[in-house]
Design a protein around this motif. Structure first.
Motif, PDB file in Angstrom:
ATOM      1  N   ARG A   1      15.345 -40.748 -11.617  1.00 42.02           N
ATOM      2  CA  ARG A   1      15.465 -41.052 -10.195  1.00 42.02           C
ATOM      3  C   ARG A   1      16.739 -40.504  -9.568  1.00 42.02           C
ATOM      4  NH1 ARG A   1      12.971 -47.246  -9.979  1.00 42.02           N
ATOM      5  NH2 ARG A   1      10.785 -46.580 -10.226  1.00 42.02           N
ATOM      6  N   SER A   2      17.397 -39.629 -10.275  1.00 44.07           N
ATOM      7  CA  SER A   2      18.574 -38.973  -9.709  1.00 44.07           C
ATOM      8  C   SER A   2      18.705 -37.583 -10.312  1.00 44.07           C
ATOM      9  CB  SER A   2      19.854 -39.784  -9.992  1.00 44.07           C
ATOM     10  OG  SER A   2      20.092 -39.860 -11.389  1.00 44.07           O
ATOM     11  N   ALA A   3      19.406 -36.712  -9.603  1.00 42.19           N
ATOM     12  CA  ALA A   3      19.622 -35.339 -10.064  1.00 42.19           C
ATOM     13  C   ALA A   3      20.981 -34.865  -9.586  1.00 42.19           C
ATOM     14  CB  ALA A   3      18.512 -34.424  -9.545  1.00 42.19           C
ATOM     15  N   GLU A   4      21.574 -33.954 -10.339  1.00 40.20           N
ATOM     16  CA  GLU A   4      22.903 -33.445 -10.005  1.00 40.20           C
ATOM     17  C   GLU A   4      22.895 -31.925  -9.952  1.00 40.20           C
ATOM     18  OE1 GLU A   4      25.404 -35.027 -13.077  1.00 40.20           O
ATOM     19  OE2 GLU A   4      25.645 -36.960 -12.086  1.00 40.20           O
ATOM     20  N   GLY A   5      23.953 -31.365  -9.362  1.00 42.39           N
ATOM     21  CA  GLY A   5      24.168 -29.923  -9.362  1.00 42.39           C
ATOM     22  C   GLY A   5      23.044 -29.146  -8.714  1.00 42.39           C
ATOM     23  N   VAL A   6      22.703 -28.007  -9.325  1.00 41.87           N
ATOM     24  CA  VAL A   6      21.666 -27.137  -8.782  1.00 41.87           C
ATOM     25  C   VAL A   6      20.337 -27.875  -8.724  1.00 41.87           C
ATOM     26  CG1 VAL A   6      20.342 -25.021  -9.174  1.00 41.87           C
ATOM     27  CG2 VAL A   6      22.812 -25.041  -9.575  1.00 41.87           C
ATOM     28  N   GLN A   7      20.067 -28.697  -9.740  1.00 38.35           N
ATOM     29  CA  GLN A   7      18.824 -29.470  -9.743  1.00 38.35           C
ATOM     30  C   GLN A   7      18.766 -30.402  -8.533  1.00 38.35           C
ATOM     31  OE1 GLN A   7      18.067 -32.970 -12.420  1.00 38.35           O
ATOM     32  NE2 GLN A   7      16.703 -31.515 -13.440  1.00 38.35           N
ATOM     33  N   GLY A   8      19.889 -31.027  -8.222  1.00 40.47           N
ATOM     34  CA  GLY A   8      19.944 -31.914  -7.068  1.00 40.47           C
ATOM     35  C   GLY A   8      19.734 -31.175  -5.756  1.00 40.47           C
ATOM     36  N   MET A   9      20.145 -29.913  -5.694  1.00 40.35           N
ATOM     37  CA  MET A   9      19.961 -29.105  -4.487  1.00 40.35           C
ATOM     38  C   MET A   9      18.481 -28.968  -4.122  1.00 40.35           C
ATOM     39  SD  MET A   9      22.918 -27.640  -3.278  1.00 40.35           S
ATOM     40  CE  MET A   9      22.560 -25.968  -2.739  1.00 40.35           C
ATOM     41  N   ALA A  10      17.614 -28.995  -5.125  1.00 40.17           N
ATOM     42  CA  ALA A  10      16.193 -28.779  -4.891  1.00 40.17           C
ATOM     43  C   ALA A  10      15.548 -29.901  -4.086  1.00 40.17           C
ATOM     44  CB  ALA A  10      15.466 -28.627  -6.231  1.00 40.17           C
TER      45      ALA A  10
ATOM     46  N   THR B   1      13.155 -35.292 -17.186  1.00 44.22           N
ATOM     47  CA  THR B   1      13.831 -34.418 -16.230  1.00 44.22           C
ATOM     48  C   THR B   1      12.912 -34.031 -15.078  1.00 44.22           C
ATOM     49  OG1 THR B   1      14.837 -32.228 -15.936  1.00 44.22           O
ATOM     50  CG2 THR B   1      13.222 -32.437 -17.688  1.00 44.22           C
ATOM     51  N   PRO B   2      13.421 -34.063 -13.857  1.00 44.94           N
ATOM     52  CA  PRO B   2      12.611 -33.636 -12.702  1.00 44.94           C
ATOM     53  C   PRO B   2      12.121 -32.203 -12.813  1.00 44.94           C
ATOM     54  CG  PRO B   2      14.545 -34.845 -11.959  1.00 44.94           C
ATOM     55  CD  PRO B   2      14.729 -34.596 -13.437  1.00 44.94           C
ATOM     56  N   ASN B   3      12.801 -31.404 -13.643  1.00 42.12           N
ATOM     57  CA  ASN B   3      12.408 -29.998 -13.782  1.00 42.12           C
ATOM     58  C   ASN B   3      10.973 -29.849 -14.282  1.00 42.12           C
ATOM     59  OD1 ASN B   3      14.887 -29.071 -12.923  1.00 42.12           O
ATOM     60  ND2 ASN B   3      15.737 -28.904 -14.986  1.00 42.12           N
ATOM     61  N   LEU B   4      10.481 -30.855 -15.012  1.00 43.94           N
ATOM     62  CA  LEU B   4       9.111 -30.762 -15.513  1.00 43.94           C
ATOM     63  C   LEU B   4       8.119 -30.709 -14.359  1.00 43.94           C
ATOM     64  CD1 LEU B   4       6.954 -30.770 -17.678  1.00 43.94           C
ATOM     65  CD2 LEU B   4       7.136 -33.263 -17.796  1.00 43.94           C
ATOM     66  N   LEU B   5       8.185 -31.664 -13.452  1.00 45.45           N
ATOM     67  CA  LEU B   5       7.261 -31.657 -12.317  1.00 45.45           C
ATOM     68  C   LEU B   5       7.502 -30.476 -11.392  1.00 45.45           C
ATOM     69  CD1 LEU B   5       6.810 -35.390 -11.240  1.00 45.45           C
ATOM     70  CD2 LEU B   5       5.129 -33.858 -12.255  1.00 45.45           C
ATOM     71  N   ILE B   6       8.768 -30.083 -11.230  1.00 45.68           N
ATOM     72  CA  ILE B   6       9.071 -28.911 -10.400  1.00 45.68           C
ATOM     73  C   ILE B   6       8.366 -27.683 -10.975  1.00 45.68           C
ATOM     74  CG2 ILE B   6      10.896 -27.351  -9.627  1.00 45.68           C
ATOM     75  CD1 ILE B   6      12.754 -29.781  -9.499  1.00 45.68           C
ATOM     76  N   GLY B   7       8.404 -27.555 -12.299  1.00 49.20           N
ATOM     77  CA  GLY B   7       7.735 -26.433 -12.959  1.00 49.20           C
ATOM     78  C   GLY B   7       6.225 -26.523 -12.890  1.00 49.20           C
TER      79      GLY B   7
ATOM     80  N   ILE C   1      28.409 -34.535  -3.607  1.00 50.48           N
ATOM     81  CA  ILE C   1      29.271 -35.511  -4.281  1.00 50.48           C
ATOM     82  C   ILE C   1      28.391 -36.432  -5.113  1.00 50.48           C
ATOM     83  CG2 ILE C   1      30.931 -37.385  -3.997  1.00 50.48           C
ATOM     84  CD1 ILE C   1      31.703 -36.179  -1.317  1.00 50.48           C
ATOM     85  N   GLY C   2      28.524 -36.320  -6.427  1.00 46.60           N
ATOM     86  CA  GLY C   2      27.753 -37.182  -7.308  1.00 46.60           C
ATOM     87  C   GLY C   2      26.285 -36.793  -7.369  1.00 46.60           C
ATOM     88  N   ALA C   3      25.485 -37.751  -7.820  1.00 47.58           N
ATOM     89  CA  ALA C   3      24.058 -37.512  -8.017  1.00 47.58           C
ATOM     90  C   ALA C   3      23.276 -37.711  -6.717  1.00 47.58           C
ATOM     91  CB  ALA C   3      23.517 -38.446  -9.093  1.00 47.58           C
ATOM     92  N   VAL C   4      22.140 -37.029  -6.621  1.00 41.48           N
ATOM     93  CA  VAL C   4      21.234 -37.138  -5.488  1.00 41.48           C
ATOM     94  C   VAL C   4      20.092 -38.068  -5.873  1.00 41.48           C
ATOM     95  CG1 VAL C   4      19.623 -35.881  -3.998  1.00 41.48           C
ATOM     96  CG2 VAL C   4      21.807 -34.844  -4.660  1.00 41.48           C
ATOM     97  N   GLU C   5      19.759 -39.006  -4.995  1.00 36.94           N
ATOM     98  CA  GLU C   5      18.638 -39.910  -5.276  1.00 36.94           C
ATOM     99  C   GLU C   5      17.321 -39.145  -5.169  1.00 36.94           C
ATOM    100  OE1 GLU C   5      16.598 -44.019  -3.513  1.00 36.94           O
ATOM    101  OE2 GLU C   5      18.573 -43.344  -2.777  1.00 36.94           O
TER     102      GLU C   5
END
Length: 512
Positions: A270-279, A417-423, A329-333
């Motif tokens: 339920r949270s993501a950081e960095g480049v993943q959070g940008m998505a 990881t959210p990357n699974l559904l993104i993929g 700043i920090g993780a994205v919900e």
């Protein structure tokens, strides 16, 4: 890509974009709303969800029949009015009792019937634009652009749904259940925009508004093609074979609003950081779309001024992405509905890539036929569920617990990881781009002229049956291991692809 298209295409596409924005805003949270507001099980919510999708895509059959008699334009306008009434009912917070449930079901019926009058007939009008020999060769690319416009509306819809609900709760003090109705109200506003666009630019497509016979008499359309009874039967049979295949694609694809949303809610971090959070910021996705389109313009533009503008757009968009990255700043919900933005994002971003690839193949005489593209799309959809299957092995079963009101509430049991559904959405979108716009184009090209409305309605009936079968995602949820659930959808896509290839010669014979 945009050159040589009839002006009416853009007006019709924008009118459809407004309507689809409201529809997907509602759909992004609808399955979760059913479980939260009425305390329904995953299976019951899935049945209502899939039945609604079935209605949305079944009623175009009747809408097409009516349009063949009374005209496409009249049905489009009437459909918008009926849809507005349905969304208005959904916008009223009535609680979660039996009366509220009945009103909600009545609203779904209105939305389904209104969409049936609007959606298929608008697409027939798009097809009629290309009956003019001047534009005939651009039919496939035109439908790709039309499909892209639909997804521009769908791209912003999940973010709008989440943000309007957050506003209703934080600023206006509404409960979570009541805040869902604000998302439904967005659809009412979007329909007003849609009808305004339709009438503002009506002059560019008015000649397509009649029924199949009268539309062909327009000043810039071709003479109606006379077919023998045998040819008519051959074409209708070929279309029915395609309809049989797309049923299984939509059964699998539209799990995005049901089992894939359940997976996002219960099994995804339920949270993501960095480049993943940008998505998960829709504006970052918009910047990427600008980069893609400006990149194509940079290489295709014929003047230095156009190339300079394209380069400037790329630099600005990249600069904004870098700026936003360093401002994080920090993780994205990450909320479950937001994952539904990735499919329309990929459609919009990849459409020029798809058109460029098939344009290059066409120039060399190697472009696959529309039926072959549909078969490839089924294989790619199967690959998406194969990936989901692999990464779901070992995950626990879905679980529920009693909520404050005693109704069962889904439990978050894993942080995949959210990357699974993104993929997964990326792969599914590749399949969709091969199947959906090409299928609609195939129908508009092959359908016997006097049955155009009904045959486009047939495409939507096939989609409706597939959407009704979406309920299996809810039925299977929590009753079998996740990987087995995904294996079911992978298998139906593969079986449909094999059937399509077996019928290929027959289908390609009428596609010429």
């Amino acid at each position: 890509m945009f050159e040589g298209q009839p002006k009416g295409l853009y007006a019709l596409a924008l009118a459809n974009t407004g309507e689809r924005f409201g529809y997907y805003t509602m759909l992004a949270v609808f399955a979760l709303f059913l479980r939260a507001n009425y305390g329904l099980s995953a299976a019951t919510a899935g049945t209502i969800y899939s039945s609604f999708l079935m209605l949305v895509y079944f009623f175009p059959l009747f809408g097409g029949m009516l349009a063949d008699k009374f005209g496409f334009g009249k049905m489009v306008t009437t459909g918008i009015m009926i849809m507005f009434g349905g969304y208005l009912l959904l916008s009223i917070p009535l609680g979660g009792d039996t009366v509220a449930l009945v009103v909600m079901l009545a609203a779904l019926l209105l939305i389904g019937f209104g969409t049936g009058l609007f959606k298929g007939n608008l697409q027939v009008m798009v097809g009629n634009l290309y009956d003019n020999p001047k534009y005939a060769a651009r039919r496939d690319s035109g439908f790709s652009l039309f499909y892209m416009a639909i997804n521009i509306g769908a791209l912003f819809a999940p973010t709008m749904a989440v943000r309007i609900m957050e506003y209703a709760q934080a600023e206006l003090g509404y409960s979570v259940n009541d805040s869902y109705h604000f998302a439904f109200a967005v659809a009412c506003a979007s329909l007003i925009l849609s009808i305004a666009i339709y009438y503002a630019f009506r002059s560019t497509f008015k000649h397509t508004e009649g029924n199949g016979k009268s539309a062909a008499k327009g000043s810039d359309t071709a003479t109606v093609e006379e077919l023998s009874p045998a040819e008519t039967k051959q074409r209708i049979t070929a279309l029915c074979l395609v309809y049989a295949v797309v049923i299984f694609f939509w059964m699998a694809f539209h799990q995005n609003g049901l089992s894939l949303t359940y997976f996002a809610d219960e099994f995804t971090a339920r949270s993501a950081e960095g480049v993943q959070g940008m998505a998960f910021d829709v504006w970052n996705l918009v910047f990427i779309i600008f980069i893609v389109y400006a990149g194509f313009s940079l290489f295709q533009s014929k003047t230095e001024k156009a190339k300079g503008i394209s380069a400037a757009v790329i630099i600005v968009a990249v600069g904004l992405l870098v700026y936003k990255y360093y401002q994080m700043i920090g993780a994205v919900e990450v909320s479950a509905p937001i994952f539904q933005q990735f499919n329309p994002f990929y459609v919009v971003a990849l459409t020029p890539v798809s058109m460029a690839i098939f344009g290059a193949l066409a120039a060399n005489g190697k472009e696959p036929s529309a039926p072959r593209k549909i078969a490839y799309g089924m294989i790619i959809a199967a690959a998406a569920f194969a990936m989901l299957l692999f990464f779901s092995i070992g995950l626990p079963m879905p679980q529920t617990e009693p909520g404050p009101d005693g109704n069962p509430v889904a439990v978050h049991v894993a942080d995949v990881t959210p990357n699974l559904l993104i993929g997964v959405y990326l792969i599914l979108t590749f399949g969709e781009l091969l199947l959906s716009p090409m299928g609609i184009s195939f129908v508009s090209k092959v359908a016997p002229p006097k049955y155009k409305g009904m045959m486009m309605g047939g495409w939507f009936v096939a989609t409706a049956i597939g959407n009704q079968l979406v309920l299996f995602g809810g039925v299977l949820w929590g009753t079998i291991p996740l990987w087995v659930c995904w294996a079911v959808f992978m298998s139906v896509c593969l079986i449909a692809a094999v059937f399509m290839f077996a019928m290929m010669k027959r289908l390609e014979a009428v596609a010429k």
